[in-house]
Design a protein around this motif. Structure first.
Motif, PDB file in Angstrom:
ATOM      1  N   VAL A 218       0.876  -1.173   0.000  1.00 30.90           N
ATOM      2  CA  VAL A 218       0.000   0.000   0.000  1.00 30.90           C
ATOM      3  C   VAL A 218       0.915   1.226   0.000  1.00 30.90           C
ATOM      4  CG1 VAL A 218      -1.613   1.313   1.442  1.00 30.90           C
ATOM      5  CG2 VAL A 218      -1.966  -1.113   1.081  1.00 30.90           C
ATOM      6  N   LEU A 219       0.501   2.290  -0.651  1.00 29.92           N
ATOM      7  CA  LEU A 219       1.306   3.502  -0.842  1.00 29.92           C
ATOM      8  C   LEU A 219       2.419   3.300  -1.874  1.00 29.92           C
ATOM      9  CD1 LEU A 219       1.648   4.770   2.855  1.00 29.92           C
ATOM     10  CD2 LEU A 219       0.063   5.602   1.113  1.00 29.92           C
ATOM     11  N   THR A 220       2.419   2.153  -2.568  1.00 30.30           N
ATOM     12  CA  THR A 220       3.287   2.001  -3.749  1.00 30.30           C
ATOM     13  C   THR A 220       2.372   2.043  -4.971  1.00 30.30           C
ATOM     14  OG1 THR A 220       3.086  -0.396  -4.010  1.00 30.30           O
ATOM     15  CG2 THR A 220       4.743   0.396  -2.431  1.00 30.30           C
ATOM     16  N   ASP A 221       2.965   1.943  -6.170  1.00 26.51           N
ATOM     17  CA  ASP A 221       2.089   2.040  -7.350  1.00 26.51           C
ATOM     18  C   ASP A 221       1.302   0.750  -7.603  1.00 26.51           C
ATOM     19  OD1 ASP A 221       4.081   0.460  -8.224  1.00 26.51           O
ATOM     20  OD2 ASP A 221       4.759   1.774  -9.860  1.00 26.51           O
ATOM     21  N   LYS A 222       1.415  -0.205  -6.683  1.00 25.73           N
ATOM     22  CA  LYS A 222       0.582  -1.415  -6.816  1.00 25.73           C
ATOM     23  C   LYS A 222      -0.845  -1.178  -6.301  1.00 25.73           C
ATOM     24  CE  LYS A 222       4.325  -4.741  -6.536  1.00 25.73           C
ATOM     25  NZ  LYS A 222       5.118  -5.574  -5.607  1.00 25.73           N
ATOM     26  N   TYR A 223      -1.004  -0.141  -5.490  1.00 25.84           N
ATOM     27  CA  TYR A 223      -2.321   0.168  -4.919  1.00 25.84           C
ATOM     28  C   TYR A 223      -2.706   1.611  -5.249  1.00 25.84           C
ATOM     29  CZ  TYR A 223      -2.960  -4.044  -2.045  1.00 25.84           C
ATOM     30  OH  TYR A 223      -3.173  -5.328  -1.629  1.00 25.84           O
ATOM     31  N   THR A 224      -4.001   1.872  -5.316  1.00 25.13           N
ATOM     32  CA  THR A 224      -4.445   3.258  -5.491  1.00 25.13           C
ATOM     33  C   THR A 224      -4.208   4.002  -4.170  1.00 25.13           C
ATOM     34  OG1 THR A 224      -6.695   2.685  -4.787  1.00 25.13           O
ATOM     35  CG2 THR A 224      -6.243   2.604  -7.141  1.00 25.13           C
TER      36      THR A 224
ATOM     37  N   ASP B 231      -8.657   3.739 -11.777  1.00 22.68           N
ATOM     38  CA  ASP B 231      -9.236   4.804 -10.958  1.00 22.68           C
ATOM     39  C   ASP B 231     -10.749   4.671 -10.872  1.00 22.68           C
ATOM     40  OD1 ASP B 231      -6.790   5.815 -10.474  1.00 22.68           O
ATOM     41  OD2 ASP B 231      -6.922   7.478 -11.917  1.00 22.68           O
ATOM     42  N   TYR B 232     -11.338   4.308 -12.008  1.00 23.58           N
ATOM     43  CA  TYR B 232     -12.792   4.156 -12.044  1.00 23.58           C
ATOM     44  C   TYR B 232     -13.229   3.056 -11.078  1.00 23.58           C
ATOM     45  CZ  TYR B 232     -17.491   3.100 -13.661  1.00 23.58           C
ATOM     46  OH  TYR B 232     -18.851   2.866 -13.707  1.00 23.58           O
ATOM     47  N   ILE B 233     -12.523   1.909 -11.130  1.00 20.72           N
ATOM     48  CA  ILE B 233     -12.864   0.782 -10.250  1.00 20.72           C
ATOM     49  C   ILE B 233     -12.715   1.188  -8.784  1.00 20.72           C
ATOM     50  CG2 ILE B 233     -12.122  -1.528  -9.508  1.00 20.72           C
ATOM     51  CD1 ILE B 233     -11.392  -2.079 -12.456  1.00 20.72           C
ATOM     52  N   ALA B 234     -11.593   1.870  -8.490  1.00 22.42           N
ATOM     53  CA  ALA B 234     -11.337   2.293  -7.106  1.00 22.42           C
ATOM     54  C   ALA B 234     -12.447   3.225  -6.616  1.00 22.42           C
ATOM     55  CB  ALA B 234      -9.986   2.983  -7.005  1.00 22.42           C
ATOM     56  N   GLU B 235     -12.862   4.147  -7.479  1.00 24.69           N
ATOM     57  CA  GLU B 235     -13.913   5.092  -7.091  1.00 24.69           C
ATOM     58  C   GLU B 235     -15.236   4.387  -6.803  1.00 24.69           C
ATOM     59  OE1 GLU B 235     -14.247   8.174  -5.918  1.00 24.69           O
ATOM     60  OE2 GLU B 235     -12.087   7.831  -5.914  1.00 24.69           O
ATOM     61  N   ARG B 236     -15.550   3.366  -7.647  1.00 30.13           N
ATOM     62  CA  ARG B 236     -16.803   2.625  -7.432  1.00 30.13           C
ATOM     63  C   ARG B 236     -16.788   1.922  -6.078  1.00 30.13           C
ATOM     64  NH1 ARG B 236     -17.494   5.170 -11.177  1.00 30.13           N
ATOM     65  NH2 ARG B 236     -18.116   6.459  -9.421  1.00 30.13           N
TER      66      ARG B 236
END
Lengths: 99, 379
Positions: free
Chosen positions: B143-149, B281-286
């Protein structure tokens, strides 16, 4: 300092009923752990450990601190011991008055 | 009538829980300005000093009660807007520009800090003990790497209920069906030491469409652990029509008064491989939206219910009494903690019968809907 203090004496009896009533001691068949168990149905299980019991269980002692994720599925040997206690009649299955 | 059951509301605790409490994303406090956070019956001031350290003090100046959150950061210190008394992160008054010397005993309430997973945590203890860094929540790998939003972080003030209402959810199997519109197919708890965990698997209800748990096309495996009284990490594996996403939800709160708290939640989604940033980003927002809705479903219940010290339970309920016994350790002087508050306790709910009844009810709801509006269902 008091916290969440019940205002009704009957509540203390409820706390006892839900946390202690009908607990049956089950000894692990593989180690020295002794736990208190209640089974309301085949699927339901409530297991109360003590610090001594956890210290006696090699399975639980092998855990590392931050790996709750993949978790802690409980000790399979103890699960087998509980099944054996049910099969042997030492631990009866069934809820009384729903608790 | 003597056999009528009454609700014991109990008395609310006179103290705030001992343990680590999250104030929010560390980055929100790093602009060199003082920030105000309501907590523990007062207002706290948070600021970053020149070394990049975050500091947290009681928000009211010990001189004449000025509001430090409306002051200024001067050097490493927070300066009161009333008479410019300068307070350091260690809680000591460092300077009074108009005085020959700083009086003895010029020391205010400070909170020890830690930054974990990009979030600022502070240690609260009414007994004034040193922070116990051994029981900080774990760092989340990747988390906090580019593997996670990046964390999508949200805050919600809750009035009219004690934060224990939020904790009760850990042991509450059936509310997933009624409040979050999902079938909880498997439900277990383990309480031990300072942690309380819920293991839950669910599928969404086809007769409902709101909230993070309710999509009939998705199944969920959830492991949620409270590390202490107020900080939960919830690992969610969501299988949506065979497309598997790992979601991490942080659920934490700060008590603000005897019957109010500020809920904070953050969501970070493991970026699925092979998708472009926009889709990710879309998936994360949903997910953020739908789990956020899930919290609002709970909030509505909390804000309207009463406190119950003697809940009446049925066989399909989780171990509420044992959970509360665990929670009590944080409201007890360390010397008075009883072994049963921290001893390991395991509980598995039998969800078989409940799910039989619920599936029948949902089938009925769908049949009713089909009869009322044949058009909608055919789509």
């Amino acid at each position: 300092m008091p916290s969440f203090v019940p205002t009704n004496a009957e509540t203390l009896e409820e706390q006892r009923r839900y946390t202690q009533a009908r607990l049956v001691e089950v000894e692990c068949l593989d180690c020295l752990a002794k736990v208190s168990v209640k089974k309301n149905s085949e699927h339901h299980t409530s297991i109360q450990w003590s610090a001594e019991a956890v210290a006696a269980c090699p399975e639980l002692c092998r855990r590392t601190r931050s790996d709750s994720r993949d978790g802690d599925r409980g000790c399979p040997r103890l699960a087998a011991s509980i099944e054996a206690a049910v099969a042997g009649g030492a631990l009866s299955v069934g809820a009384e008055d729903g608790y | 009538m003597a056999d009528t059951r009454t609700l014991d509301h109990g008395t609310t605790p006179l103290r705030y829980a001992r343990g680590w409490h999250c104030l929010g994303l560390a980055s929100t406090f790093s602009d060199g300005k003082p920030h105000a956070i309501n907590g523990f019956g007062t207002k706290l001031v948070v600021w970053q000093d020149s070394k990049g350290e975050l500091n947290v003090l009681d928000g009211y100046c010990r001189h004449m009660g000025g509001d430090l959150t409306q002051g200024e950061v001067k050097g490493d210190n927070i300066a009161c807007p009333f008479h410019d008394w300068r307070w350091g992160g260690d809680g000591k008054c460092k300077e009074i520009p108009y005085a020959r010397r700083v009086p003895l005993r010029a020391r205010t309430q400070r909170y020890e800090t830690a930054v974990v997973n990009g979030q600022l945590l502070i240690w609260n203890d009414p007994e004034g003990s040193a922070a116990d860094r051994d029981i900080l929540p774990p760092e989340l790998p990747d988390v906090l790497t580019d593997k996670y939003t990046p964390w999508s972080w949200h805050t919600k003030e809750i009035n009219g209920s004690h934060c224990r209402e939020l904790i009760d959810n850990v042991a509450d199997m059936a509310h997933f069906y009624y409040v979050h519109f999902a079938f909880p197919t498997s439900f277990r708890n383990i309480f031990e030491g300072h942690t309380a965990t819920q293991f839950m698997e669910s599928t969404g209800r086809p007769d409902k469409t709101t909230g993070g748990y309710s999509d009939a096309n998705s199944t969920l495996k959830s492991v949620a652990t409270y590390y202490g009284p107020s900080y939960m990490i919830n690992w969610l594996t969501v299988d949506y029509k065979g497309f598997v996403t790992e979601v991490i939800l942080i659920n934490c709160h700060i008590p603000t008064g005897p019957d109010s708290f500020t809920l904070q939640y953050g969501i970070s989604v493991q970026k699925p491989e092979g998708l472009d940033d926009k889709t990710v980003d879309y998936i994360a927002e949903r997910y953020t939206e739908s789990f956020g809705e899930g919290f609002l479903q709970d909030v509505h219940i909390w804000e309207n219910k009463v406190a119950v010290q003697n809940p009446l339970l049925c066989e399909e309920d989780g171990p509420v009494y044992q959970l509360r016994r665990w929670y009590e350790q944080f409201y007890t002087d360390v010397a008075d903690i009883k072994p049963e508050m921290t001893d390991r306790f395991e509980f598995e709910v039998d969800t078989t019968k409940a799910n039989e009844y619920w599936h029948a009810e949902v089938a009925e709801n769908l049949a009713k809907r089909a009869a009322d509006d044949p058009e909608t269902v055919s789509h």
